[in-house]
Design an enzyme around this catalytic site. Structure first.
Site, PDB file in Angstrom:
ATOM      1  N   ARG A 101       0.847  -1.186   0.000  1.00  0.00           N
ATOM      2  CA  ARG A 101       0.000   0.000   0.000  1.00  0.00           C
ATOM      3  C   ARG A 101       0.889   1.244   0.000  1.00  0.00           C
ATOM      4  NH1 ARG A 101      -3.417  -2.517  -1.763  1.00  0.00           N
ATOM      5  NH2 ARG A 101      -5.507  -2.987  -1.004  1.00  0.00           N
ATOM      6  N   HIS A 146      -1.494   0.613  -9.776  1.00  0.00           N
ATOM      7  CA  HIS A 146      -2.213  -0.301  -8.867  1.00  0.00           C
ATOM      8  C   HIS A 146      -2.819  -1.463  -9.669  1.00  0.00           C
ATOM      9  CE1 HIS A 146      -4.119  -0.500  -4.643  1.00  0.00           C
ATOM     10  NE2 HIS A 146      -4.036  -1.715  -5.165  1.00  0.00           N
TER      11      HIS A 146
HETATM   12  P1  NDP Z   1      -2.138 -11.650   4.233  1.00  0.00           P
HETATM   13  O1  NDP Z   1      -2.973 -11.103   5.325  1.00  0.00           O
HETATM   14  O2  NDP Z   1      -2.399 -13.021   3.724  1.00  0.00           O
HETATM   15  O3  NDP Z   1      -0.586 -11.601   4.669  1.00  0.00           O
HETATM   16  C1  NDP Z   1      -0.027 -10.494   5.319  1.00  0.00           C
HETATM   17  C2  NDP Z   1       1.405 -10.838   5.703  1.00  0.00           C
HETATM   18  O4  NDP Z   1       2.011  -9.678   6.294  1.00  0.00           O
HETATM   19  C3  NDP Z   1       1.471 -11.964   6.748  1.00  0.00           C
HETATM   20  O5  NDP Z   1       2.567 -12.801   6.493  1.00  0.00           O
HETATM   21  C4  NDP Z   1       1.683 -11.184   8.046  1.00  0.00           C
HETATM   22  O6  NDP Z   1       2.351 -11.910   9.060  1.00  0.00           O
HETATM   23  C5  NDP Z   1       2.556 -10.048   7.561  1.00  0.00           C
HETATM   24  N1  NDP Z   1       2.515  -8.922   8.502  1.00  0.00           N
HETATM   25  C6  NDP Z   1       1.439  -8.194   8.891  1.00  0.00           C
HETATM   26  N2  NDP Z   1       1.802  -7.271   9.808  1.00  0.00           N
HETATM   27  C7  NDP Z   1       3.135  -7.428   9.991  1.00  0.00           C
HETATM   28  C8  NDP Z   1       4.085  -6.802  10.825  1.00  0.00           C
HETATM   29  N3  NDP Z   1       3.744  -5.799  11.672  1.00  0.00           N
HETATM   30  N4  NDP Z   1       5.358  -7.221  10.784  1.00  0.00           N
HETATM   31  C9  NDP Z   1       5.727  -8.238   9.957  1.00  0.00           C
HETATM   32  N5  NDP Z   1       4.871  -8.895   9.141  1.00  0.00           N
HETATM   33  C10 NDP Z   1       3.587  -8.486   9.163  1.00  0.00           C
HETATM   34  O7  NDP Z   1      -2.225 -10.597   3.029  1.00  0.00           O
HETATM   35  P2  NDP Z   1      -2.020 -10.850   1.466  1.00  0.00           P
HETATM   36  O8  NDP Z   1      -0.732 -11.567   1.267  1.00  0.00           O
HETATM   37  O9  NDP Z   1      -3.237 -11.412   0.860  1.00  0.00           O
HETATM   38  O10 NDP Z   1      -1.922  -9.328   0.955  1.00  0.00           O
HETATM   39  C11 NDP Z   1      -0.926  -8.467   1.469  1.00  0.00           C
HETATM   40  C12 NDP Z   1      -1.205  -7.050   1.046  1.00  0.00           C
HETATM   41  O11 NDP Z   1      -0.942  -6.884  -0.344  1.00  0.00           O
HETATM   42  C13 NDP Z   1      -2.657  -6.588   1.193  1.00  0.00           C
HETATM   43  O12 NDP Z   1      -2.964  -6.235   2.519  1.00  0.00           O
HETATM   44  C14 NDP Z   1      -2.684  -5.393   0.275  1.00  0.00           C
HETATM   45  O13 NDP Z   1      -2.260  -4.256   1.003  1.00  0.00           O
HETATM   46  C15 NDP Z   1      -1.644  -5.732  -0.793  1.00  0.00           C
HETATM   47  N6  NDP Z   1      -2.263  -6.030  -2.084  1.00  0.00           N
HETATM   48  C16 NDP Z   1      -1.907  -5.279  -3.166  1.00  0.00           C
HETATM   49  C17 NDP Z   1      -2.454  -5.535  -4.397  1.00  0.00           C
HETATM   50  C18 NDP Z   1      -2.026  -4.766  -5.602  1.00  0.00           C
HETATM   51  O14 NDP Z   1      -2.627  -4.925  -6.664  1.00  0.00           O
HETATM   52  N7  NDP Z   1      -1.010  -3.939  -5.499  1.00  0.00           N
HETATM   53  C19 NDP Z   1      -3.455  -6.590  -4.591  1.00  0.00           C
HETATM   54  C20 NDP Z   1      -3.721  -7.340  -3.407  1.00  0.00           C
HETATM   55  C21 NDP Z   1      -3.146  -7.050  -2.206  1.00  0.00           C
HETATM   56  P3  NDP Z   1       1.701 -13.252   9.694  1.00  0.00           P
HETATM   57  O15 NDP Z   1       1.789 -14.290   8.593  1.00  0.00           O
HETATM   58  O16 NDP Z   1       2.575 -13.576  10.835  1.00  0.00           O
HETATM   59  O17 NDP Z   1       0.281 -12.903  10.047  1.00  0.00           O
END
Ligand code: NDP
Length: 305
Positions: free
Chosen positions: A220, A268
């Site tokens: 993001r 995006h």
């Molecule tokens: P998930 O919720 O499946 O995964 C999020 C990951 O981030 C997890 O591994 C989580 O850790 C980790 N995480 C969250 N907070 C922290 C932190 N404070 N420190 C370290 N690691 C952290 O999300 P997705 O993989 O499905 O999507 C990720 C993001 O990608 C979305 O939230 C969105 O913002 C972005 N996105 C962008 C798109 C685009 O077209 N550009 C399209 C789709 C998504 P843990 O595994 O331990 O929970």
């Protein structure tokens, strides 16, 4: 019971109706708000959720749910869900591989040289000598990290809780961040936007990467401190950057990133799933909501993602 597709693009409503003829899908609340069981949202979040007495689910059609994390916007007890499908992971991994390889093989330099009529042989580093790190090892990041490792890059990953992924050196938590970042040649951000991850891509972080590292942000816009980017490029902490997301989308035409050849902007569009590809997952979440069950991909209000 009904599904309210609030402010959702018409092609998605059509695809959802085709995928779920068993569901009553409406585009406005109508005279009987008590019939609404699920609300689907796209960009705008309605401010009338508390007026729907039998609401069970608010489902984001996008993977990012930061807009829904405003306190009291979604009433207590109502499930929050998002769509997370293999189609999205596949699209994001394509994007990550494309841009890491493009940076690794200096494609923009080659194009510049071609434009100047130059034919310059050069030696490329082996992928196995190049360290690539993926921040966020969720549905998207884990798939991308796995595929980067398969290409042969020395791949690291970082998440909140510890993960185990074949071929990927996994780090976790705030304490594991420095070891994850140390001397990375390419950094890929696929984190959700939460209070803990806002502004995480900043000058201090860039200084921990290998000199002249590359950055890809497809998480993001709020992850990146935009004011720190050009100084990091000018100081040589970064050599090039690919950004799929910005703090303001669309950015103003005079945004300085447009004119900088070291920055590649993609609008995006890292993941381009069609309504028809997403509709079956949305339908399944809404069917579960009819019986009060949580969606297949629930959002945890405490974690913020
Ligand atoms: P998930 O919720 O499946 O995964 C999020 C990951 O981030 C997890 O591994 C989580 O850790 C980790 N995480 C969250 N907070 C922290 C932190 N404070 N420190 C370290 N690691 C952290 O999300 P997705 O993989 O499905 O999507 C990720 C993001 O990608 C979305 O939230 C969105 O913002 C972005 N996105 C962008 C798109 C685009 O077209 N550009 C399209 C789709 C998504 P843990 O595994 O331990 O929970």
């Amino acid at each position: 019971m009904s599904v309210l597709a609030h402010d959702v693009p018409e092609p998605f409503v059509t695809a959802l109706r085709a995928a779920a003829p068993d569901l009553d899908i409406r585009t406005s609340v109508g005279p009987d708000p008590e019939a609404v069981r699920s609300v689907l949202i796209w960009l705008a979040v309605p401010d009338f959720l508390e007026t729907l007495p039998n609401l069970s689910l608010v489902l984001s059609l996008g993977a990012g749910v930061e807009r829904l994390m405003v306190p009291r916007l979604v009433p207590d007890g109502v499930h929050i869900g998002r769509i997370s499908s293999a189609v999205q992971a596949e699209g994001m991994s394509d994007y990550v591989l494309l841009h890491v390889l493009r940076q690794h093989r200096r494609l923009s330099q080659l194009q510049d040289e071609q434009a100047r009529g130059e034919w310059r042989w050069r030696l490329w580093p082996r992928a196995g000598d190049v360290a690539v790190g993926v921040m966020g090892l969720g549905a998207l990041g884990a798939d991308a990290a796995r595929k980067l490792a398969m290409v042969g890059f020395r791949t690291r990953g970082w998440s909140r809780t510890r993960k185990s992924i074949k071929g990927v050196a996994c780090h976790s938590g705030a304490n594991g961040l420095a070891a994850f970042l140390a001397d990375l040649h390419h950094l890929v951000c696929l984190l959700p936007l939460t209070p803990a991850t806002t502004d995480i891509l900043n000058a201090d972080l860039f200084a921990q990467l290998a000199p002249g590292a590359f950055l890809i942000n497809a998480g993001r816009g709020g992850h990146l401190v935009e004011a720190d980017l050009l100084p990091a490029l000018n100081a040589g902490h970064l050599e090039g950057v690919t950004l799929d997301v910005l703090r303001q989308e669309p950015p103003p035409a005079d945004h300085p990133f447009f004119a900088d050849p070291r920055i590649l902007l993609t609008p995006h569009s890292a993941v381009c799933a069609t309504p028809g590809q997403l509709a079956p997952d949305a339908a399944e979440a809404c069917r579960r909501a009819e019986r009060g069950a949580p969606p297949p991909c629930p959002v945890d209000r405490e974690r913020g993602y």
